[in-house]
Design a protein around this motif. Structure first.
Motif, PDB file in Angstrom:
ATOM      1  N   VAL A   1      -5.976  -7.968   4.213  1.00  0.00           N
ATOM      2  CA  VAL A   1      -6.636  -9.252   4.405  1.00  0.00           C
ATOM      3  C   VAL A   1      -6.112 -10.254   3.386  1.00  0.00           C
ATOM      4  O   VAL A   1      -6.040  -9.962   2.193  1.00  0.00           O
ATOM      5  CB  VAL A   1      -8.167  -9.122   4.250  1.00  0.00           C
ATOM      6  N   ASN A   2      -5.747 -11.446   3.864  1.00  0.00           N
ATOM      7  CA  ASN A   2      -5.290 -12.519   2.979  1.00  0.00           C
ATOM      8  C   ASN A   2      -5.935 -13.843   3.366  1.00  0.00           C
ATOM      9  O   ASN A   2      -6.109 -14.136   4.548  1.00  0.00           O
ATOM     10  CB  ASN A   2      -3.767 -12.675   3.020  1.00  0.00           C
TER      11      ASN A   2
ATOM     12  N   LEU B   1     -10.387   0.858  -0.104  1.00  0.00           N
ATOM     13  CA  LEU B   1      -9.627  -0.380  -0.008  1.00  0.00           C
ATOM     14  C   LEU B   1      -9.457  -0.721   1.465  1.00  0.00           C
ATOM     15  O   LEU B   1      -9.525   0.161   2.327  1.00  0.00           O
ATOM     16  CB  LEU B   1      -8.252  -0.212  -0.664  1.00  0.00           C
ATOM     17  N   PRO B   2      -9.224  -1.994   1.796  1.00  0.00           N
ATOM     18  CA  PRO B   2      -8.955  -2.347   3.189  1.00  0.00           C
ATOM     19  C   PRO B   2      -7.844  -1.506   3.812  1.00  0.00           C
ATOM     20  O   PRO B   2      -7.898  -1.157   4.991  1.00  0.00           O
ATOM     21  CB  PRO B   2      -8.569  -3.825   3.105  1.00  0.00           C
ATOM     22  N   ALA B   3      -6.830  -1.159   2.998  1.00  0.00           N
ATOM     23  CA  ALA B   3      -5.718  -0.351   3.503  1.00  0.00           C
ATOM     24  C   ALA B   3      -6.184   1.015   3.993  1.00  0.00           C
ATOM     25  O   ALA B   3      -5.560   1.613   4.878  1.00  0.00           O
ATOM     26  CB  ALA B   3      -4.644  -0.188   2.419  1.00  0.00           C
TER      27      ALA B   3
ATOM     28  N   PRO C   1       0.830  -1.205   0.000  1.00  0.00           N
ATOM     29  CA  PRO C   1       0.000   0.000   0.000  1.00  0.00           C
ATOM     30  C   PRO C   1       0.863   1.253   0.000  1.00  0.00           C
ATOM     31  O   PRO C   1       2.067   1.202   0.319  1.00  0.00           O
ATOM     32  CB  PRO C   1      -0.797  -0.122   1.307  1.00  0.00           C
ATOM     33  N   LYS C   2       0.270   2.382  -0.333  1.00  0.00           N
ATOM     34  CA  LYS C   2       1.028   3.634  -0.431  1.00  0.00           C
ATOM     35  C   LYS C   2       1.639   4.051   0.906  1.00  0.00           C
ATOM     36  O   LYS C   2       2.730   4.617   0.953  1.00  0.00           O
ATOM     37  CB  LYS C   2       0.123   4.759  -0.956  1.00  0.00           C
ATOM     38  N   GLU C   3       0.923   3.768   1.991  1.00  0.00           N
ATOM     39  CA  GLU C   3       1.399   4.162   3.319  1.00  0.00           C
ATOM     40  C   GLU C   3       1.423   2.939   4.250  1.00  0.00           C
ATOM     41  O   GLU C   3       0.527   2.768   5.082  1.00  0.00           O
ATOM     42  CB  GLU C   3       0.494   5.259   3.891  1.00  0.00           C
ATOM     43  N   PRO C   4       2.428   2.095   4.104  1.00  0.00           N
ATOM     44  CA  PRO C   4       2.493   0.860   4.906  1.00  0.00           C
ATOM     45  C   PRO C   4       2.544   1.112   6.410  1.00  0.00           C
ATOM     46  O   PRO C   4       2.114   0.270   7.199  1.00  0.00           O
ATOM     47  CB  PRO C   4       3.769   0.172   4.412  1.00  0.00           C
ATOM     48  N   GLU C   5       3.033   2.277   6.801  1.00  0.00           N
ATOM     49  CA  GLU C   5       3.119   2.590   8.232  1.00  0.00           C
ATOM     50  C   GLU C   5       1.730   2.779   8.860  1.00  0.00           C
ATOM     51  O   GLU C   5       1.592   2.744  10.095  1.00  0.00           O
ATOM     52  CB  GLU C   5       3.971   3.839   8.460  1.00  0.00           C
TER      53      GLU C   5
ATOM     54  N   TYR D   1      -3.551  -3.736  11.071  1.00  0.00           N
ATOM     55  CA  TYR D   1      -3.924  -5.143  11.194  1.00  0.00           C
ATOM     56  C   TYR D   1      -3.648  -5.896   9.890  1.00  0.00           C
ATOM     57  O   TYR D   1      -3.992  -5.423   8.808  1.00  0.00           O
ATOM     58  CB  TYR D   1      -5.408  -5.296  11.517  1.00  0.00           C
ATOM     59  N   VAL D   2      -3.043  -7.071  10.031  1.00  0.00           N
ATOM     60  CA  VAL D   2      -2.967  -8.027   8.928  1.00  0.00           C
ATOM     61  C   VAL D   2      -3.886  -9.178   9.335  1.00  0.00           C
ATOM     62  O   VAL D   2      -3.624  -9.879  10.313  1.00  0.00           O
ATOM     63  CB  VAL D   2      -1.537  -8.533   8.686  1.00  0.00           C
TER      64      VAL D   2
END
Length: 439
Positions: free
Chosen positions: A263-264, A255-257, A149-153, A157-158
């Motif tokens: 989510v996987n 998006l979930p992000a 995602p653009k902002e992983p920080e 939650y994964v």
């Protein structure tokens, strides 16, 4: 509203007792293997082999056609027989690589990656991308894109989608029972990509044995928890799962992000483990062959590209003639008119039923009972949206939040008038999305 569930949903007969106690069984195809170049959302893969080329198991046969795309690897050894359109489970003809299987399954030598703790984030993403991993719960979204995602920080939650709410499916259940350590290790690998994230293993409470095993494995993991979800369809749908597990809501434009979540699916996370720890591309997946027409229901570890007809032969054929055969589950799967189609990265089940309830149901006029509204997890009015869709009233459809439908099928399932609500709404959504792309 109680946590670990969502508003709406239905409780159909789950049919899981047919195959849930059947251990995963390996299967090697006997006939040709077929690899559609569109097995994922995004640009089709581009073939890098030609007719007559010899190939090995684990050899790349198609490159990603763009960033939102995914490479494809051969799961058999043999000779490229053709590159031509072939039928897939949706009924479409898709350009495919056909490999004449030599039955020897000679394999390439895989390059073992560095230990996980020595890998940088970009190394992990590259391994996942090169392995050709996509969402294996049905959507087929390239996993490396989802994990970047653009902002992983901002990811908090994964979420491992362990719900498996679709009736009859037991492939994820068997994965959790037989390979729980790979699921946990795969989740830990993904968590390395997000500095501030915690892991959630979200399991429906009709799988207490899975919950017990996963809690034991993660007892000492400070950043991973196991959440017991209320059993209800469509608990495993991305929007509903996020809300149930975290209390955060998303809509069709998000998006979930955007809600700080990734989510996987279970099998996707196990594929990440194989790619990052063992250096192996995506070659196999678990497929449930089930239904009241199957002599010996089974959960197969299938080589991608295997013909569905071979799986039926392997379970002893039909105990009785099926009226309906579905690729996937009864709520969101695709009805098949021909078994001569290949398994793909997103194939989860082959369901064979002696009674086609949908075909037998006679559609009548809406009685305005409101049941479709009560069960709709998207909080829309399906009966009205279907009316707009059938009359091609796009503006009213969008104004009534038709694009918020998640196409779960709850409204069609509950409707006493047996109206094909989901089908009508789904068709209109496709039309509107196509119009937007043109603009």
């Amino acid at each position: 509203m109680a946590r670990f569930t969502f508003r709406g949903g239905v409780h159909p007969y789950d049919g899981k007792d047919i195959s849930k106690d059947k251990p995963i069984k390996g299967y090697n195809p006997k006939g040709d293997a077929v690899y559609p170049l569109s097995q994922h959302i995004g640009a089709p893969a581009q073939a890098i082999v030609n007719k007559g080329d010899a190939v090995l198991v684990g050899q790349k046969i198609a490159e990603a056609g763009g960033f939102v795309s995914s490479p494809i690897y051969s799961s058999v050894s043999g000779t490229v027989k053709a590159i031509e359109p072939r039928r897939v489970t949706t009924g479409d003809m898709v350009m495919s690589i056909v490999i004449e299987n030599d039955g020897e399954f000679n394999e390439v030598t895989y390059e073992t990656p560095k230990p996980v703790e020595l890998l940088l984030k970009e190394d992990i993403l590259k391994l996942i991308q090169e392995a050709g991993i996509v969402g294996m719960g049905g959507a087929g979204f390239p996993t490396h894109v989802k994990l970047a995602p653009k902002e992983p920080e901002k990811i908090d939650y994964v979420i491992a989608n362990c719900a498996e709410c679709e009736p009859y499916l037991t492939s994820d259940y068997r994965r959790m029972i037989e390979n729980p350590e790979k699921l946990v290790e795969g989740l830990k690998i993904i968590l390395r990509l997000f500095d501030n994230a915690r892991g959630i293993l979200a399991v429906e409470d009709n799988k207490p044995d899975c919950i017990k095993v996963l809690k034991e494995l993660t007892a000492k993991e400070e950043k991973i928890s196991v959440v017991s979800l209320h059993t209800k369809y469509p608990q495993g749908s991305e929007r509903q799962l996020i809300y149930a597990a975290t209390g955060r809501a998303i809509n069709s434009s998000m998006l979930p992000a955007d809600a700080g979540c990734v989510v996987n699916n279970v099998d996707t996370i196990v594929a990440v483990y194989h790619a990052v720890v063992e250096g192996k591309p995506l070659l196999r997946r678990i497929v449930t062959v089930t239904g009241d027409c199957i002599k010996e229901p089974c959960n197969f570890n299938v080589r991608i590209g295997t013909n569905y007809r071979e799986l039926i032969d392997e379970v002893g054929g039909f105990a009785k003639e099926p009226e309906k055969i579905v690729s996937g589950g009864p709520m969101m799967g695709f009805a098949l008119f021909d078994l001569d189609v290949p398994t793909t990265k997103s194939s989860s089940a082959l369901l064979c039923l002696s009674h086609d309830e949908v075909a037998d149901a006679e559609e009548t006029a809406c009685i305005n009972c409101g049941r479709c509204v009560e069960v709709c997890p998207g909080r829309v009015i399906p009966s009205r949206l279907a009316d707009f869709a059938q009359n091609n009233r796009k503006e009213e459809f969008e104004k009534m939040n038709g694009m918020e439908c998640c196409e779960c099928g709850c409204c069609s399932y509950i409707c006493p008038a047996k109206r094909h609500l989901t089908q009508s709404i789904k068709s209109m959504r496709r039309t509107i999305l196509a119009d937007r792309r043109k603009k």
